[in-house]
Design an enzyme around this catalytic site. Structure first.
Site, PDB file in Angstrom:
ATOM      1  N   ASP A   1      42.963  39.166  44.297  1.00  0.00           N
ATOM      2  CA  ASP A   1      43.841  40.125  44.981  1.00  0.00           C
ATOM      3  C   ASP A   1      45.302  39.816  44.712  1.00  0.00           C
ATOM      4  O   ASP A   1      46.121  40.711  44.477  1.00  0.00           O
ATOM      5  CB  ASP A   1      43.594  40.082  46.492  1.00  0.00           C
ATOM      6  CG  ASP A   1      42.155  40.390  46.832  1.00  0.00           C
ATOM      7  OD1 ASP A   1      41.429  40.887  45.941  1.00  0.00           O
ATOM      8  OD2 ASP A   1      41.749  40.123  47.970  1.00  0.00           O
TER       9      ASP A   1
ATOM     10  N   ALA B   1      40.692  47.674  54.959  1.00  0.00           N
ATOM     11  CA  ALA B   1      39.762  48.579  54.274  1.00  0.00           C
ATOM     12  C   ALA B   1      39.266  47.993  52.963  1.00  0.00           C
ATOM     13  O   ALA B   1      38.498  48.627  52.255  1.00  0.00           O
ATOM     14  CB  ALA B   1      40.438  49.921  54.025  1.00  0.00           C
TER      15      ALA B   1
HETATM   16  C1  GLA Z   1      38.364  39.528  49.015  1.00  0.00           C
HETATM   17  C2  GLA Z   1      38.998  38.246  48.510  1.00  0.00           C
HETATM   18  C3  GLA Z   1      38.947  38.185  46.985  1.00  0.00           C
HETATM   19  C4  GLA Z   1      37.541  38.453  46.450  1.00  0.00           C
HETATM   20  C5  GLA Z   1      36.942  39.693  47.111  1.00  0.00           C
HETATM   21  C6  GLA Z   1      35.487  39.890  46.754  1.00  0.00           C
HETATM   22  O1  GLA Z   1      39.120  40.624  48.624  1.00  0.00           O
HETATM   23  O2  GLA Z   1      40.329  38.147  48.926  1.00  0.00           O
HETATM   24  O3  GLA Z   1      39.422  36.939  46.542  1.00  0.00           O
HETATM   25  O4  GLA Z   1      36.729  37.333  46.628  1.00  0.00           O
HETATM   26  O5  GLA Z   1      37.043  39.650  48.528  1.00  0.00           O
HETATM   27  O6  GLA Z   1      35.350  40.152  45.402  1.00  0.00           O
END
Ligand code: GLA
Length: 378
Positions: free
Chosen positions: A171, A122
């Site tokens: 993340d 999600a």
């Molecule tokens: C995913 C990737 C992150 C980031 C986001 C977009 O969550 O894991 O590193 O690039 O997309 O901001």
């Protein structure tokens, strides 16, 4: 090798492995408030941890094979180090074990049990929560000194090398270092960071659009390659070094639009971190969505519809898609006293368009609102 465990769902380490775990560790999912697709361009991000967490328990094993059980999937996977399992969820943990071993952790054969209430697929970083929890529990088991930044870096490497997503570090840094009360303003180039309170009289709501996305299968890696190409043509090592949007005019049209998103998004993050004002923060979120939709082309029509419904609700300051996009969730900054009323009204309207959304955050409303409106997924 994989085998479905036995008949019914089991829900404890003891039931699966017949003894108690030696160590347990947890890590949260995250929702990104602002700064999308900036992390692999050396830019700024502003995620906050969510209450949902992944918990991993481990024990030494006498077997020759690692055993990895996922409570959510009710699946057990067996593997040895050196031969990656094919089950997707297992590749994240396998990658963490391999990356830990590469930096000198003596990784014993293990029985591993995963439990998680972080929504999967999600855009709330269930994979980073899994990786960071795996590395934390390994640190606890072996006593190997890994600080929280190092854990985030190893987790990112695991995802890139073993799960096939050329992700940035947002993340994993959020799962390793963010809390649920303040957002983490992170400079992804230097890893400098500080905690930023939400604007007064505001709260975060996350709704799922019901459109599934997978990072590896989406345009994610393609967007990353486009940004690298744009940086190369502009003669900089990352797009973070571009502050002047007009430089994008020299590039072919679609590359120019990618650059415009990154440059304007970095500026929005820095402004939001300073503003301490919910209305202004909300406008920055709205502008971020428009930029992701028009310049970065990372939205889908259902996300646009859900975001519009949120943005036009009188008690919502601003809303945008969150995470990689191409499906997944929307985040909104709202008046705290209206969270429930907003989610019910918006999901009703979404449902009347024939679409199925649901509340993801705050988690305790998932159940409370699940019976409201035909369109709510349970
Ligand atoms: C995913 C990737 C992150 C980031 C986001 C977009 O969550 O894991 O590193 O690039 O997309 O901001």
């Amino acid at each position: 090798m994989q085998s479905r465990f036995y008949g019914g769902r089991v829900n404890s380490f003891e039931a699966v492995f017949g003894n108690s775990p030696e160590v347990v560790a947890r890590a949260p999912g995250r929702v990104n408030l602002l700064g999308e697709h900036t992390d692999y361009n050396g830019g700024y991000v502003l995620p906050i941890a969510i209450e949902q967490q992944t918990s991993i328990s481990m024990n030494h094993s006498n077997s020759e094979q690692y055993a990895l059980y996922s409570e959510t999937l009710d699946d057990i996977v067996y593997f040895t180090l050196g031969k990656s399992p094919t089950e997707h969820f297992a590749t994240y943990v396998y990658g963490c074990l391999m990356e830990a071993r590469a930096v000198g952790v003596k990784v014993p054969v293990l029985d591993i049990y995963i439990q998680s209430d972080v929504p999967m697929g999600a855009g709330l970083s269930s994979s980073a929560a899994l990786e960071v929890a795996a590395l934390r529990v390994l640190r606890a088991l072996t006593g190997f000194p890994l600080d929280d930044v190092r854990i985030a870096q190893l987790a990112q490497r695991a995802e890139m090398q073993y799960a096939g997503v050329r992700c940035g570090i947002m993340d994993q840094m959020a799962a390793s270092l963010a809390g649920t009360r303040k957002a983490l303003l992170l400079d992804t180039l230097t890893l400098e960071r500080r905690l930023v309170p939400l604007p007064p009289a505001s709260a975060v709501l996350v709704l799922d659009s019901g459109v599934a996305r997978t990072l590896a299968g989406s345009g994610y890696n393609q967007r990353r390659a486009e940004c690298e190409e744009a940086a190369r043509r502009l003669g900089v090592s990352t797009l973070r070094d571009i502050q002047e949007v007009s430089l994008a005019d020299a590039l072919p049209e679609s590359l120019g639009r990618r650059v415009r998103h990154i440059v304007s998004e970095n500026a929005r993050v820095l402004r939001a971190a300073e503003c301490n004002n919910a209305e202004e923060f909300g406008m920055l979120m709205n502008a971020s969505h428009a930029s992701l939709r028009d310049d970065y082309e990372a939205s889908v029509p259902q996300l646009d519809q859900l975001v519009t419904l949120l943005q036009t609700h009188p008690d919502v300051y601003g809303a945008r898609l969150t995470g990689a996009g191409f499906g997944g969730a929307c985040v909104a900054l709202c008046k705290p006293e209206s969270l429930q009323q907003i989610s019910e009204a918006v999901l009703q309207d979404y449902s009347s368009m024939g679409l199925k959304g649901r509340v993801l955050v705050p988690p305790h409303w998932v159940n409370r609102t699940a019976t409201v409106g035909a369109g709510l997924a349970s």
